[in-house]
Design a protein around this motif. Structure first.
Motif, short mmCIF file in Angstrom:
data_model
loop_
_atom_site.label_atom_id
_atom_site.label_comp_id
_atom_site.label_asym_id
_atom_site.label_seq_id
_atom_site.Cartn_x
_atom_site.Cartn_y
_atom_site.Cartn_z
N VAL A 22 0.78 -0.80 0.24
CA VAL A 22 -0.04 -0.07 0.75
C VAL A 22 0.69 1.07 0.02
CG1 VAL A 22 -1.54 1.44 1.86
CG2 VAL A 22 -2.04 -1.17 1.05
N PHE A 23 2.02 1.51 0.82
CA PHE A 23 2.86 2.78 0.85
C PHE A 23 3.49 2.64 -0.84
CE2 PHE A 23 6.74 4.20 2.19
CZ PHE A 23 6.66 5.62 2.81
N GLY A 24 3.56 1.28 -1.28
CA GLY A 24 4.42 1.91 -2.61
C GLY A 24 3.91 2.11 -3.57
N ASP A 208 -0.09 -8.36 -11.97
CA ASP A 208 -0.42 -9.50 -11.58
C ASP A 208 1.70 -9.58 -9.92
OD1 ASP A 208 -0.02 -12.68 -10.01
OD2 ASP A 208 -0.49 -12.66 -12.44
N SER A 209 2.24 -8.52 -9.48
CA SER A 209 3.16 -7.83 -8.65
C SER A 209 3.09 -9.12 -7.57
CB SER A 209 3.37 -6.81 -8.47
OG SER A 209 1.81 -5.96 -7.56
N HIS A 210 4.09 -9.52 -6.80
CA HIS A 210 4.34 -10.36 -6.04
C HIS A 210 5.04 -9.02 -5.11
CE1 HIS A 210 2.48 -12.95 -8.51
NE2 HIS A 210 2.83 -14.09 -7.24
N GLY A 211 5.10 -8.71 -4.93
CA GLY A 211 5.84 -7.67 -3.14
C GLY A 211 6.49 -6.71 -4.70
N ASP A 212 6.59 -6.96 -6.19
CA ASP A 212 8.07 -6.18 -6.44
C ASP A 212 7.37 -5.13 -6.76
OD1 ASP A 212 8.56 -9.29 -7.39
OD2 ASP A 212 6.85 -8.98 -8.05
N MET A 213 9.00 -3.93 -6.83
CA MET A 213 8.25 -2.33 -6.52
C MET A 213 9.09 -1.61 -7.44
SD MET A 213 6.06 -2.27 -3.58
CE MET A 213 5.86 -2.96 -2.30
N VAL A 233 5.73 -4.99 -11.67
CA VAL A 233 6.29 -3.83 -11.09
C VAL A 233 4.91 -4.19 -10.72
CG1 VAL A 233 7.79 -2.24 -10.58
CG2 VAL A 233 8.35 -4.02 -12.11
N LEU A 234 4.63 -3.46 -9.78
CA LEU A 234 3.46 -2.79 -8.86
C LEU A 234 3.02 -1.32 -9.48
CD1 LEU A 234 1.02 -2.78 -6.54
CD2 LEU A 234 3.29 -1.45 -5.11
N GLY A 235 1.87 -0.69 -9.75
CA GLY A 235 1.74 -0.04 -10.57
C GLY A 235 1.89 0.76 -11.62
N ARG A 236 3.04 -0.13 -12.71
CA ARG A 236 3.52 -0.15 -13.88
C ARG A 236 2.66 0.02 -14.71
NH1 ARG A 236 8.46 -2.67 -16.22
NH2 ARG A 236 9.39 -0.46 -14.57
#
Length: 239
Positions: A22-24, A208-213, A233-236
């Motif tokens: 969530v912070f990412g 489908d990110s798995h904690g990937d920032m 990657v998250l948010g890409r």
């Protein structure tokens, strides 16, 4: 719309704490995020992915954590959910995002917990109906993405068919899954076909990110290597 957290924890997949995800997402300027951990992980005992937990402790903690974050954050919303393994009309395992359902929807067919036995509990229609009845949204997860031969053979996975996408209760389709590949192009074509047929289906993009920032790290060949890439990657990819 498709993000795994630390509640995804099994032989080859894992994620980051929901708070970190969530912070990412907040730092990336996003306004909402859906936590969609695997149904076959959310029904496990914490710390042991081979033992089922009848009390569904992990699923309950996920929902409670999401509620706490929603109560303390003004800038971003957290949608609790799960990635449910269900059965296509051709008898193959596929994935559906259950967003906001107040009931856990079981789906253990491709979790690798029963060896080569990969029959799962719900069909696409049964899962969608149950999700809707409990206040959730049923979204086809990366329905036309390429599925490696090993996953087809050992996990019984297969793509969604048009008849599955037309199932009553399936009101959304995640056509983009982090990479603009053949799965995206086929998903786009199916979405357009649904719209032309008069079906009001929303399209979504996710990762489908798995904690990937920043970079994605995942198991390649178990016990032999780890893969790394800039995809998923998250948010890409955003809706």
């Amino acid at each position: 719309i498709h993000c795994h957290t630390a509640f995804t924890d099994d032989q080859v997949e894992f994620g980051a704490p929901l708070e970190a995800a969530v912070f990412g997402a907040y730092c990336a300027g996003m306004s909402w995020i859906a936590a969609t951990d695997h149904s076959y992980d959310l029904d496990d005992l914490t710390g042991n992915y081979l033992i089922s937990d009848p009390s569904l402790g992990k699923w309950r903690v996920l929902r409670e954590t999401a509620a706490l974050l929603n109560g303390s954050l003004d800038s971003i919303a957290v949608i609790p959910g799960e990635e449910v393994t269900c059965r296509t009309r051709r008898g193959r395992n596929c994935h559906m995002l259950a967003l906001g359902s107040e009931k856990f929807i079981p789906g253990s067919g491709d979790g690798g917990e029963r060896g080569l036995l990969h029959a799962t509990e719900r069909s696409v229609g049964e899962a969608a109906r149950e999700i809707n009845e409990w206040g959730g949204i049923a979204c086809a997860a990366h329905p036309l993405e390429h599925i490696p031969y090993v996953e087809r053979l050992f996990l019984g996975r297969g793509p969604w068919g048009r008849e599955d996408l037309e199932t009553t209760g399936v009101t959304a389709i995640q056509i983009h899954n982090g990479v603009r590949d053949s799965g995206f192009r086929k998903g786009m074509a199916e979405w357009i076909g649904l719209l032309l047929a008069g079906r009001r289906v929303s399209a979504f993009g996710g990762n489908d990110s798995h904690g990937d920032m920043n970079r994605r790290r995942s198991i390649g060949i178990p016990l032999l290597n780890v893969r790394e890439s800039p995809d998923h990657v998250l948010g890409r990819v955003r809706t």
